[in-house]
Write a protein that holds these residues in place. Sequence first.
Motif, PDB file in Angstrom:
ATOM      1  N   ALA A  38       0.826  -1.207   0.000  1.00 55.94           N
ATOM      2  CA  ALA A  38       0.000   0.000   0.000  1.00 55.94           C
ATOM      3  C   ALA A  38       0.860   1.256   0.000  1.00 55.94           C
ATOM      4  O   ALA A  38       1.999   1.261   0.468  1.00 55.94           O
ATOM      5  CB  ALA A  38      -0.923  -0.006   1.215  1.00 55.94           C
ATOM      6  N   ARG A  39       0.270   2.307  -0.505  1.00 61.89           N
ATOM      7  CA  ARG A  39       0.945   3.597  -0.564  1.00 61.89           C
ATOM      8  C   ARG A  39       1.018   4.211   0.828  1.00 61.89           C
ATOM      9  O   ARG A  39       0.449   3.702   1.788  1.00 61.89           O
ATOM     10  CB  ARG A  39       0.174   4.530  -1.501  1.00 61.89           C
ATOM     11  N   ASN A  40       1.688   5.352   0.938  1.00 64.85           N
ATOM     12  CA  ASN A  40       1.917   5.982   2.241  1.00 64.85           C
ATOM     13  C   ASN A  40       0.767   6.915   2.650  1.00 64.85           C
ATOM     14  O   ASN A  40      -0.190   7.127   1.914  1.00 64.85           O
ATOM     15  CB  ASN A  40       3.242   6.734   2.234  1.00 64.85           C
ATOM     16  N   TYR A  41       0.904   7.490   3.824  1.00 68.44           N
ATOM     17  CA  TYR A  41      -0.101   8.385   4.396  1.00 68.44           C
ATOM     18  C   TYR A  41      -0.431   9.546   3.460  1.00 68.44           C
ATOM     19  O   TYR A  41      -1.599   9.876   3.262  1.00 68.44           O
ATOM     20  CB  TYR A  41       0.392   8.907   5.749  1.00 68.44           C
ATOM     21  N   ASP A  42       0.593  10.181   2.895  1.00 67.00           N
ATOM     22  CA  ASP A  42       0.382  11.349   2.035  1.00 67.00           C
ATOM     23  C   ASP A  42      -0.515  11.023   0.843  1.00 67.00           C
ATOM     24  O   ASP A  42      -1.362  11.822   0.455  1.00 67.00           O
ATOM     25  CB  ASP A  42       1.709  11.924   1.545  1.00 67.00           C
ATOM     26  N   TYR A  43      -0.326   9.848   0.264  1.00 64.27           N
ATOM     27  CA  TYR A  43      -1.152   9.423  -0.866  1.00 64.27           C
ATOM     28  C   TYR A  43      -2.626   9.369  -0.458  1.00 64.27           C
ATOM     29  O   TYR A  43      -3.496   9.916  -1.131  1.00 64.27           O
ATOM     30  CB  TYR A  43      -0.689   8.056  -1.378  1.00 64.27           C
ATOM     31  N   PHE A  44      -2.910   8.687   0.658  1.00 60.60           N
ATOM     32  CA  PHE A  44      -4.296   8.540   1.099  1.00 60.60           C
ATOM     33  C   PHE A  44      -4.878   9.868   1.570  1.00 60.60           C
ATOM     34  O   PHE A  44      -6.064  10.132   1.379  1.00 60.60           O
ATOM     35  CB  PHE A  44      -4.410   7.463   2.172  1.00 60.60           C
ATOM     36  N   TYR A  45      -4.060  10.713   2.155  1.00 62.60           N
ATOM     37  CA  TYR A  45      -4.529  12.046   2.558  1.00 62.60           C
ATOM     38  C   TYR A  45      -5.030  12.816   1.334  1.00 62.60           C
ATOM     39  O   TYR A  45      -6.122  13.381   1.356  1.00 62.60           O
ATOM     40  CB  TYR A  45      -3.400  12.814   3.252  1.00 62.60           C
ATOM     41  N   ARG A  46      -4.239  12.830   0.271  1.00 59.83           N
ATOM     42  CA  ARG A  46      -4.626  13.534  -0.955  1.00 59.83           C
ATOM     43  C   ARG A  46      -5.874  12.910  -1.598  1.00 59.83           C
ATOM     44  O   ARG A  46      -6.765  13.618  -2.065  1.00 59.83           O
ATOM     45  CB  ARG A  46      -3.470  13.559  -1.955  1.00 59.83           C
ATOM     46  N   LYS A  47      -5.927  11.577  -1.638  1.00 58.65           N
ATOM     47  CA  LYS A  47      -7.074  10.898  -2.246  1.00 58.65           C
ATOM     48  C   LYS A  47      -8.370  11.195  -1.473  1.00 58.65           C
ATOM     49  O   LYS A  47      -9.400  11.489  -2.080  1.00 58.65           O
ATOM     50  CB  LYS A  47      -6.845   9.390  -2.316  1.00 58.65           C
ATOM     51  N   PHE A  48      -8.310  11.103  -0.137  1.00 58.90           N
ATOM     52  CA  PHE A  48      -9.515  11.361   0.658  1.00 58.90           C
ATOM     53  C   PHE A  48      -9.885  12.839   0.667  1.00 58.90           C
ATOM     54  O   PHE A  48     -11.049  13.184   0.855  1.00 58.90           O
ATOM     55  CB  PHE A  48      -9.355  10.845   2.085  1.00 58.90           C
ATOM     56  N   LYS A  49      -8.922  13.703   0.469  1.00 67.62           N
ATOM     57  CA  LYS A  49      -9.229  15.134   0.371  1.00 67.62           C
ATOM     58  C   LYS A  49     -10.009  15.419  -0.914  1.00 67.62           C
ATOM     59  O   LYS A  49     -10.909  16.252  -0.933  1.00 67.62           O
ATOM     60  CB  LYS A  49      -7.947  15.948   0.414  1.00 67.62           C
ATOM     61  N   ALA A  50      -9.682  14.695  -1.979  1.00 67.48           N
ATOM     62  CA  ALA A  50     -10.340  14.889  -3.267  1.00 67.48           C
ATOM     63  C   ALA A  50     -11.690  14.183  -3.360  1.00 67.48           C
ATOM     64  O   ALA A  50     -12.603  14.672  -4.027  1.00 67.48           O
ATOM     65  CB  ALA A  50      -9.427  14.393  -4.385  1.00 67.48           C
ATOM     66  N   ASP A  51     -11.817  13.033  -2.691  1.00 63.92           N
ATOM     67  CA  ASP A  51     -13.042  12.234  -2.833  1.00 63.92           C
ATOM     68  C   ASP A  51     -13.268  11.391  -1.589  1.00 63.92           C
ATOM     69  O   ASP A  51     -12.312  10.943  -0.955  1.00 63.92           O
ATOM     70  CB  ASP A  51     -12.911  11.325  -4.056  1.00 63.92           C
TER      71      ASP A  51
END
Length: 70
Positions: A38-51
């Motif tokens: 799985a990707r890191n925290y920053d990746y999921f932060y950006r994804k959840f911020k967008a959608d």
Amino acid sequence: MNKDVKYLYIVIKENKVVCFDTNLKNFVEKFLLIEEEARNYDYFYRKFKADDYFEYKTKNGKSFMMQKMH
């Protein structure tokens, strides 16, 4: 939901909840125990911020549905 809880982060695989948490950092740490690629925290932060809902696919073809509930 408890009024002190802002979000609930959920991972769904094959129509079953396999991971959840109320804190994104802890959520990503738990998900990394399930899926080491799985990707890191920053990746999921950006994804959840967008959608609030998206499909996450690993390099080896595994598919997970990610959801943030308010």
